[in-house]
Design a protein around this motif. Structure first.
Motif, PDB file in Angstrom:
ATOM      1  N   CYS A  28      87.480 -13.754 -34.690  1.00 49.07           N
ATOM      2  CA  CYS A  28      86.882 -14.556 -35.588  1.00 49.07           C
ATOM      3  C   CYS A  28      87.587 -15.994 -35.704  1.00 49.07           C
ATOM      4  O   CYS A  28      88.400 -16.287 -36.214  1.00 49.07           O
ATOM      5  CB  CYS A  28      87.344 -13.893 -36.715  1.00 49.07           C
ATOM      6  N   CYS A  31      88.823 -16.588 -39.830  1.00 50.54           N
ATOM      7  CA  CYS A  31      89.873 -16.091 -40.323  1.00 50.54           C
ATOM      8  C   CYS A  31      91.023 -15.472 -39.470  1.00 50.54           C
ATOM      9  O   CYS A  31      92.142 -14.631 -39.403  1.00 50.54           O
ATOM     10  CB  CYS A  31      90.251 -15.115 -41.341  1.00 50.54           C
ATOM     11  N   CYS A  77      82.513 -10.847 -39.453  1.00 49.67           N
ATOM     12  CA  CYS A  77      83.741 -10.809 -39.521  1.00 49.67           C
ATOM     13  C   CYS A  77      83.537  -9.364 -40.481  1.00 49.67           C
ATOM     14  O   CYS A  77      83.414  -9.655 -41.667  1.00 49.67           O
ATOM     15  CB  CYS A  77      84.511 -11.993 -39.519  1.00 49.67           C
ATOM     16  N   CYS A  80      86.430 -11.326 -42.950  1.00 48.58           N
ATOM     17  CA  CYS A  80      85.975 -12.617 -44.530  1.00 48.58           C
ATOM     18  C   CYS A  80      84.449 -13.086 -43.805  1.00 48.58           C
ATOM     19  O   CYS A  80      83.607 -13.638 -44.264  1.00 48.58           O
ATOM     20  CB  CYS A  80      86.817 -13.981 -43.278  1.00 48.58           C
TER      21      CYS A  80
END
Ligand SMILES: [Zn+2]
Length: 121
Positions: A28, A31, A77, A80
């Motif tokens: 991701c 994050c 994700c 997050c």
């Protein structure tokens, strides 16, 4: 968890892209969480994740066994919830995939090992 070393799939799709591949670890971009292990065939940018090229984690690798993409949620994700990709059929090959949101992910060339060395960047 024991580490698994995957081998490249060698099929008509790989052949159509020049007959060579690399493993990518996908993270991701927001994050930095590790998302999945992927086999990229041939040259060019990464635009789609074909379900049959996702090796791990299992719940994503198992998507290739579904008959329809209608029941598949968009790829986010799991840490997050950033949007990563939308399930689509790649019509040219009638192949299920996630159409990737550019900028939402980071790819690193890997060795095809799962779980990865680093669960986060
Ligand atoms: Zn994230």
């Amino acid at each position: 968890m024991a580490k698994v070393k995957f081998k490249f799939k060698r099929d008509k799709y790989r052949k159509a892209r020049g007959g060579y591949s690399k493993f990518l670890d996908i993270y991701c971009s927001n994050c930095k969480q590790y998302l999945l292990l992927y086999q990229k065939d041939g040259p060019g940018p990464l635009k789609r994740l074909y379900f049959d090229r996702i090796f791990a984690p299992k719940y994503l690798a198992d998507l290739q066994n579904l008959n329809s993409i209608k029941e598949i949620k968009r790829l986010e994700c799991h840490r997050c919830q950033q949007f990563i990709g939308m399930p689509i059929i790649y019509q040219k090959e009638n192949r299920k995939s996630f159409h990737l949101e550019q900028g939402a992910f980071i790819k690193k060339v890997g060795k095809g090992v799962y779980p990865p060395e680093n669960a986060s960047l």
